[in-house]
Design a protein around this motif. Structure first.
Motif, mmCIF file in Angstrom:
data_model
loop_
_atom_site.group_PDB
_atom_site.id
_atom_site.type_symbol
_atom_site.label_atom_id
_atom_site.label_comp_id
_atom_site.label_asym_id
_atom_site.label_seq_id
_atom_site.Cartn_x
_atom_site.Cartn_y
_atom_site.Cartn_z
ATOM 1 N N SER A 1 0.784 -1.276 -0.052
ATOM 2 C CA SER A 1 0.025 -0.187 -0.105
ATOM 3 C C SER A 1 0.896 1.159 0.059
ATOM 4 C CB SER A 1 -1.039 0.032 1.013
ATOM 5 O OG SER A 1 -0.148 0.248 2.388
ATOM 6 N N PHE A 2 0.265 2.353 -0.475
ATOM 7 C CA PHE A 2 0.953 3.573 -0.320
ATOM 8 C C PHE A 2 -0.316 4.651 0.161
ATOM 9 C CE2 PHE A 2 -0.105 3.567 -4.666
ATOM 10 C CZ PHE A 2 -0.542 4.988 -5.086
ATOM 11 N N ASP A 3 0.331 5.929 0.467
ATOM 12 C CA ASP A 3 -0.635 7.171 0.617
ATOM 13 C C ASP A 3 -0.274 8.189 -0.282
ATOM 14 O OD1 ASP A 3 -1.387 5.713 2.850
ATOM 15 O OD2 ASP A 3 0.002 6.717 4.310
ATOM 16 N N ILE A 4 -1.684 8.766 -0.698
ATOM 17 C CA ILE A 4 -1.599 9.911 -1.537
ATOM 18 C C ILE A 4 -1.692 11.159 -0.496
ATOM 19 C CG2 ILE A 4 -2.465 11.096 -3.582
ATOM 20 C CD1 ILE A 4 -3.369 8.277 -4.396
ATOM 21 N N VAL A 5 -0.734 12.169 -0.646
ATOM 22 C CA VAL A 5 -0.792 13.177 0.321
ATOM 23 C C VAL A 5 -0.662 14.488 -0.620
ATOM 24 C CG1 VAL A 5 -0.526 12.183 2.404
ATOM 25 C CG2 VAL A 5 1.297 12.883 1.055
ATOM 26 N N LYS B 1 -10.887 4.020 -9.518
ATOM 27 C CA LYS B 1 -11.790 3.061 -9.702
ATOM 28 C C LYS B 1 -12.345 2.989 -11.135
ATOM 29 C CE LYS B 1 -13.477 2.561 -4.923
ATOM 30 N NZ LYS B 1 -14.637 2.405 -4.184
ATOM 31 N N GLY B 2 -12.190 4.212 -11.800
ATOM 32 C CA GLY B 2 -12.756 4.155 -13.151
ATOM 33 C C GLY B 2 -11.659 3.485 -14.291
ATOM 34 N N ALA B 3 -10.214 3.525 -13.662
ATOM 35 C CA ALA B 3 -9.259 3.154 -14.442
ATOM 36 C C ALA B 3 -9.172 1.457 -14.599
ATOM 37 C CB ALA B 3 -8.026 3.401 -14.367
ATOM 38 N N LYS B 4 -10.132 0.987 -13.844
ATOM 39 C CA LYS B 4 -10.218 -0.659 -13.459
ATOM 40 C C LYS B 4 -8.794 -1.184 -13.349
ATOM 41 C CE LYS B 4 -14.425 -0.976 -15.377
ATOM 42 N NZ LYS B 4 -15.547 -0.736 -14.369
ATOM 43 N N LEU B 5 -8.212 -0.382 -12.249
ATOM 44 C CA LEU B 5 -7.037 -0.970 -11.885
ATOM 45 C C LEU B 5 -7.050 -1.792 -10.864
ATOM 46 C CD1 LEU B 5 -4.701 2.062 -11.758
ATOM 47 C CD2 LEU B 5 -4.702 0.181 -13.529
ATOM 48 N N LYS B 6 -6.334 -2.718 -10.432
ATOM 49 C CA LYS B 6 -6.611 -3.861 -9.403
ATOM 50 C C LYS B 6 -6.149 -3.292 -8.056
ATOM 51 C CE LYS B 6 -6.171 -7.684 -12.472
ATOM 52 N NZ LYS B 6 -5.451 -8.932 -12.948
ATOM 53 N N VAL B 7 -6.379 -2.102 -7.719
ATOM 54 C CA VAL B 7 -6.298 -1.451 -6.248
ATOM 55 C C VAL B 7 -7.612 -1.064 -5.938
ATOM 56 C CG1 VAL B 7 -4.083 -0.493 -7.104
ATOM 57 C CG2 VAL B 7 -5.921 0.907 -7.734
ATOM 58 N N GLN B 8 -7.221 -0.791 -4.321
ATOM 59 C CA GLN B 8 -8.370 -0.111 -3.826
ATOM 60 C C GLN B 8 -7.949 0.738 -3.059
ATOM 61 O OE1 GLN B 8 -7.290 -3.601 -2.817
ATOM 62 N NE2 GLN B 8 -8.543 -4.432 -4.484
ATOM 63 N N PRO B 9 -8.686 1.980 -3.183
ATOM 64 C CA PRO B 9 -8.497 3.411 -2.766
ATOM 65 C C PRO B 9 -9.426 3.632 -1.543
ATOM 66 C CG PRO B 9 -9.571 3.485 -4.976
ATOM 67 C CD PRO B 9 -9.161 2.408 -4.608
ATOM 68 N N ALA B 10 -8.952 4.114 -0.749
ATOM 69 C CA ALA B 10 -9.557 4.426 0.739
ATOM 70 C C ALA B 10 -9.387 5.911 1.209
ATOM 71 C CB ALA B 10 -9.470 3.454 1.688
ATOM 72 N N GLY C 1 -3.201 -2.853 -2.896
ATOM 73 C CA GLY C 1 -3.483 -3.705 -3.985
ATOM 74 C C GLY C 1 -2.591 -5.025 -3.813
ATOM 75 N N LYS C 2 -2.641 -5.965 -4.490
ATOM 76 C CA LYS C 2 -2.002 -7.275 -4.417
ATOM 77 C C LYS C 2 -0.754 -7.401 -4.700
ATOM 78 C CE LYS C 2 -5.993 -10.427 -4.126
ATOM 79 N NZ LYS C 2 -6.753 -11.449 -4.458
ATOM 80 N N LYS C 3 -0.262 -6.626 -5.734
ATOM 81 C CA LYS C 3 0.927 -6.511 -6.429
ATOM 82 C C LYS C 3 1.415 -5.196 -6.015
ATOM 83 C CE LYS C 3 0.056 -10.132 -9.646
ATOM 84 N NZ LYS C 3 -0.342 -10.465 -11.185
ATOM 85 N N ARG C 4 2.992 -5.015 -6.199
ATOM 86 C CA ARG C 4 3.492 -3.804 -6.073
ATOM 87 C C ARG C 4 3.333 -2.985 -7.577
ATOM 88 N NH1 ARG C 4 9.435 -3.643 -4.126
ATOM 89 N NH2 ARG C 4 9.262 -1.197 -3.618
ATOM 90 N N ASP C 5 3.379 -3.953 -8.742
ATOM 91 C CA ASP C 5 3.044 -3.326 -10.246
ATOM 92 C C ASP C 5 1.950 -2.716 -10.266
ATOM 93 O OD1 ASP C 5 5.708 -4.372 -10.748
ATOM 94 O OD2 ASP C 5 4.775 -6.195 -11.652
ATOM 95 N N ASP C 6 0.664 -3.135 -9.582
ATOM 96 C CA ASP C 6 -0.585 -2.530 -9.697
ATOM 97 C C ASP C 6 -0.602 -1.117 -9.036
ATOM 98 O OD1 ASP C 6 -1.560 -4.687 -10.890
ATOM 99 O OD2 ASP C 6 -2.467 -5.556 -8.876
ATOM 100 N N LEU C 7 0.314 -0.910 -7.894
ATOM 101 C CA LEU C 7 0.324 0.273 -7.168
ATOM 102 C C LEU C 7 1.035 1.240 -7.980
ATOM 103 C CD1 LEU C 7 0.952 -0.822 -3.476
ATOM 104 C CD2 LEU C 7 -1.347 -0.207 -4.578
ATOM 105 N N GLN C 8 2.324 0.789 -8.706
ATOM 106 C CA GLN C 8 2.933 1.412 -9.547
ATOM 107 C C GLN C 8 2.362 2.023 -10.732
ATOM 108 O OE1 GLN C 8 6.372 -1.017 -10.263
ATOM 109 N NE2 GLN C 8 7.432 -0.006 -8.367
#
Length: 161
Positions: free
Chosen positions: A3-7, A112-121, A131-138
């Motif tokens: 995971s990572f944070d967007i600030v 969410k609209g980009a259909k990436l395999k990540v969960q933003p909160a 997300g499950k993979k580091r590549d998805d986060l990148q």
């Protein structure tokens, strides 16, 4: 789970240094000789004072250049309307820090609209993306840095594997 944070934040000490440098430059500039012009930093607000409106615009350009030189994104500047009186012109520049609720919602909607395999909160004034993979986060970071991303000064922190 990675995971990572967007600030959206800046170093307040660097902002203080940028305002000090801008004050020094204004004192030494030829077109500001004999003019009462100064910057005042009050928390996250910079007060710009000069004699006429034209000088305010020049001073804001100098401040923007000094902030960029100190590593602060110029998009964090929220320039207010100038207050013009007889002898003095004054303008406030707010330095925005933290994501507002509607900006955070826009980021979540974009991810969410980009259909990436990540969960933003949304968590307060930041957005946590996992997300499950580091590549998805990148991929999510690349999407936000790209031309579709919001016009905000974003930083990506707390990257955990």
């Amino acid at each position: 789970m990675p995971s990572f944070d967007i600030v959206s934040e800046f170093d307040s000490h660097e902002a203080t240094n940028a305002v000090d440098q801008a004050n020094r430059e204004i004192q030494n500039r030829f077109d500001f000789r004999g003019v009462k012009a100064q910057y005042t930093l009050e928390g996250e607000r910079v007060q710009v004072e000069a004699e006429v409106d034209f000088q305010l615009q020049q001073m804001i350009d100098v401040l923007r250049a000094k902030l960029i030189a100190r590593g602060i994104d110029a998009r964090c500047m929220d320039i207010q309307e100038p207050e013009l009186s007889g002898v003095k012109a004054r303008q406030a520049v707010d330095l925005k820090q933290g994501l507002e609720q509607e900006d955070a919602k826009r980021i979540v909607k974009l991810l969410k609209g980009a259909k990436l395999k990540v969960q933003p909160a949304i968590q307060g004034d930041k957005v946590r993306v996992s997300g499950k993979k580091r590549d998805d986060l990148q991929e999510a970071i690349a999407l936000l840095k790209g031309e579709e991303g919001p016009d905000l000064p974003l930083q990506y922190t707390n990257f955990r594997d």
